[in-house]
Design an enzyme around this catalytic site. Structure first.
Site, PDB file in Angstrom:
ATOM      1  N   ARG A 163      53.138 -21.898 -20.842  1.00 11.92           N
ATOM      2  CA  ARG A 163      52.684 -23.226 -21.282  1.00 11.92           C
ATOM      3  C   ARG A 163      52.264 -23.180 -22.754  1.00 11.92           C
ATOM      4  O   ARG A 163      52.498 -24.127 -23.503  1.00 11.92           O
ATOM      5  CB  ARG A 163      51.514 -23.707 -20.413  1.00 11.92           C
ATOM      6  CG  ARG A 163      51.962 -24.132 -19.018  1.00 11.92           C
ATOM      7  CD  ARG A 163      50.796 -24.223 -18.059  1.00 11.92           C
ATOM      8  NE  ARG A 163      49.873 -25.285 -18.379  1.00 11.92           N
ATOM      9  CZ  ARG A 163      48.606 -25.308 -17.952  1.00 11.92           C
ATOM     10  NH1 ARG A 163      48.123 -24.328 -17.209  1.00 11.92           N
ATOM     11  NH2 ARG A 163      47.825 -26.316 -18.272  1.00 11.92           N
ATOM     12  N   ARG A 193      39.903 -21.025 -14.795  1.00 11.48           N
ATOM     13  CA  ARG A 193      39.579 -22.379 -14.344  1.00 11.48           C
ATOM     14  C   ARG A 193      39.760 -22.514 -12.830  1.00 11.48           C
ATOM     15  O   ARG A 193      40.713 -22.014 -12.249  1.00 11.48           O
ATOM     16  CB  ARG A 193      40.494 -23.384 -15.061  1.00 11.48           C
ATOM     17  CG  ARG A 193      40.315 -24.820 -14.578  1.00 11.48           C
ATOM     18  CD  ARG A 193      40.875 -25.809 -15.537  1.00 11.48           C
ATOM     19  NE  ARG A 193      42.306 -25.731 -15.689  1.00 11.48           N
ATOM     20  CZ  ARG A 193      43.007 -26.486 -16.552  1.00 11.48           C
ATOM     21  NH1 ARG A 193      42.375 -27.341 -17.340  1.00 11.48           N
ATOM     22  NH2 ARG A 193      44.308 -26.363 -16.658  1.00 11.48           N
ATOM     23  N   ARG A 223      53.885 -35.105 -26.242  1.00  6.23           N
ATOM     24  CA  ARG A 223      53.980 -33.648 -26.292  1.00  6.23           C
ATOM     25  C   ARG A 223      55.282 -33.184 -26.929  1.00  6.23           C
ATOM     26  O   ARG A 223      55.493 -31.975 -27.043  1.00  6.23           O
ATOM     27  CB  ARG A 223      53.925 -33.098 -24.869  1.00  6.23           C
ATOM     28  CG  ARG A 223      52.564 -32.529 -24.465  1.00  6.23           C
ATOM     29  CD  ARG A 223      52.611 -32.310 -22.973  1.00  6.23           C
ATOM     30  NE  ARG A 223      51.889 -31.206 -22.483  1.00  6.23           N
ATOM     31  CZ  ARG A 223      50.807 -31.313 -21.698  1.00  6.23           C
ATOM     32  NH1 ARG A 223      50.293 -32.486 -21.426  1.00  6.23           N
ATOM     33  NH2 ARG A 223      50.249 -30.250 -21.198  1.00  6.23           N
ATOM     34  N   LYS A 282      40.988 -31.135 -23.955  1.00  6.37           N
ATOM     35  CA  LYS A 282      41.394 -32.545 -24.099  1.00  6.37           C
ATOM     36  C   LYS A 282      40.908 -33.384 -22.916  1.00  6.37           C
ATOM     37  O   LYS A 282      40.383 -34.479 -23.101  1.00  6.37           O
ATOM     38  CB  LYS A 282      42.926 -32.681 -24.190  1.00  6.37           C
ATOM     39  CG  LYS A 282      43.552 -31.962 -25.372  1.00  6.37           C
ATOM     40  CD  LYS A 282      45.033 -32.275 -25.491  1.00  6.37           C
ATOM     41  CE  LYS A 282      45.855 -31.846 -24.284  1.00  6.37           C
ATOM     42  NZ  LYS A 282      45.903 -30.397 -24.041  1.00  6.37           N
TER      43      LYS A 282
HETATM   44  P1  AMP Z   1      48.265 -31.083 -18.323  1.00  3.08           P
HETATM   45  O1  AMP Z   1      47.311 -31.304 -17.207  1.00  3.08           O
HETATM   46  O2  AMP Z   1      48.171 -32.084 -19.413  1.00  3.08           O
HETATM   47  O3  AMP Z   1      48.220 -29.651 -18.835  1.00  3.08           O
HETATM   48  O4  AMP Z   1      49.730 -31.278 -17.696  1.00  3.08           O
HETATM   49  C1  AMP Z   1      50.187 -30.513 -16.604  1.00  3.08           C
HETATM   50  C2  AMP Z   1      51.715 -30.497 -16.589  1.00  3.08           C
HETATM   51  O5  AMP Z   1      52.205 -31.842 -16.432  1.00  3.08           O
HETATM   52  C3  AMP Z   1      52.378 -29.981 -17.846  1.00  3.08           C
HETATM   53  O6  AMP Z   1      52.452 -28.570 -17.892  1.00  3.08           O
HETATM   54  C4  AMP Z   1      53.755 -30.629 -17.724  1.00  3.08           C
HETATM   55  O7  AMP Z   1      54.557 -29.982 -16.745  1.00  3.08           O
HETATM   56  C5  AMP Z   1      53.390 -32.012 -17.188  1.00  3.08           C
HETATM   57  N1  AMP Z   1      53.122 -32.943 -18.304  1.00  3.08           N
HETATM   58  C6  AMP Z   1      51.939 -33.539 -18.615  1.00  3.08           C
HETATM   59  N2  AMP Z   1      52.055 -34.324 -19.692  1.00  3.08           N
HETATM   60  C7  AMP Z   1      53.346 -34.219 -20.099  1.00  3.08           C
HETATM   61  C8  AMP Z   1      54.093 -34.779 -21.176  1.00  3.08           C
HETATM   62  N3  AMP Z   1      53.536 -35.603 -22.078  1.00  3.08           N
HETATM   63  N4  AMP Z   1      55.406 -34.448 -21.270  1.00  3.08           N
HETATM   64  C9  AMP Z   1      55.994 -33.649 -20.372  1.00  3.08           C
HETATM   65  N5  AMP Z   1      55.347 -33.066 -19.341  1.00  3.08           N
HETATM   66  C10 AMP Z   1      54.032 -33.347 -19.203  1.00  3.08           C
END
Ligand code: AMP
Length: 228
Positions: free
Chosen positions: A176, A132, A93, A18
């Site tokens: 996750r 990564r 999410r 993404k």
């Molecule tokens: P990402 O880089 O999108 O994988 O986000 C890293 C972390 O940020 C996630 O594992 C969550 O802890 C937090 N996070 C990001 N976006 C959201 C969201 N829409 N709702 C809740 N937590 C989020």
């Protein structure tokens, strides 16, 4: 009603691509890339109270509570540069976030043009995430096997030492992915019902996925409003 520009939401498990696709799309379509994960990482790095709070959830691979997350997106989508479109990456999410986004867009007189779901098998997601490596200085991404830097552990772009994201350890990655299946997967049906969902095979080369995402976004923008 403000309908110019493209408003696209990228859905998919962690590691589906993404972030990579959103960055490319934002450049092509000249609209801001809004990533809640990036916003939380920036708050964490700045040591703001919100960042300190978010860190506790992020390092465990849990979702930051809806109230906080919805609040930062609402604030961001009210900024001027988003008036002519945006790419949302990593939000919504949860069903609560999706409902809040619907409500916010109605208040802003905006509508979603397309929701793109990037599909990648679980084994490949685990391989991508655990391998990564990121540059904490310039944000460049690498993979230990499929996209290694020229010099082991060093960023090609800025020569800074590369790091593994705190939440890319194997145990946290597994969690996750479970959180995604439980909380985020139901959104696929939610957007399918609205008639805006496009499924794209995220295992294809980055440029092929990008071309398909751009085509889906443009097709979505041309679709009749009633069908959304
Ligand atoms: P990402 O880089 O999108 O994988 O986000 C890293 C972390 O940020 C996630 O594992 C969550 O802890 C937090 N996070 C990001 N976006 C959201 C969201 N829409 N709702 C809740 N937590 C989020």
């Amino acid at each position: 009603m403000s309908n110019s520009g493209l408003r696209i939401l990228l859905l998919g498990a962690p590691g589906a691509g993404k972030g990579t696709q959103a960055a490319l799309l934002a450049k092509t379509l000249k609209v801001p890339h809004i990533s809640t994960g990036d916003m939380f990482r920036a708050a964490k790095a700045a040591g703001s109270p919100m960042g300190v709070m978010a860190r506790k959830y992020m390092e465990r691979g849990e979702l930051v509570p809806d109230k906080v997350t919805i609040g930062i997106v609402e604030e961001r989508l009210k900024q001027k540069d988003t008036a002519h479109g945006w790419i949302l990456d990593g939000f919504p999410r949860t069903p609560g976030q999706a409902a809040a986004l619907d409500d916010l867009l109605a208040r802003l007189h905006q509508q979603l043009d397309a929701v793109v779901k990037l599909t990648v098998p679980r084994e490949e997601l685990i391989r991508r995430l655990t391998g990564r490596r990121v540059c904490p200085d310039c944000g460049a991404n690498y993979h230990v096997d499929s996209a290694p830097p020229k010099k082991d552990g060093v960023c090609d772009r800025c020569a800074h030492a590369l790091e593994q994201r705190e939440d890319d350890s194997e145990a946290t990655v597994m969690h996750r992915l479970d959180v995604y299946n439980e909380s985020t997967r139901p959104l696929i049906a939610f957007y399918e019902k609205k008639g805006v969902l496009h499924r794209i095979d995220g295992t294809q080369p980055v440029n092929v996925v990008n071309a398909e995402v751009v085509a889906a976004a443009r097709a979505g923008a041309k679709a009749p409003v009633k069908a959304r």
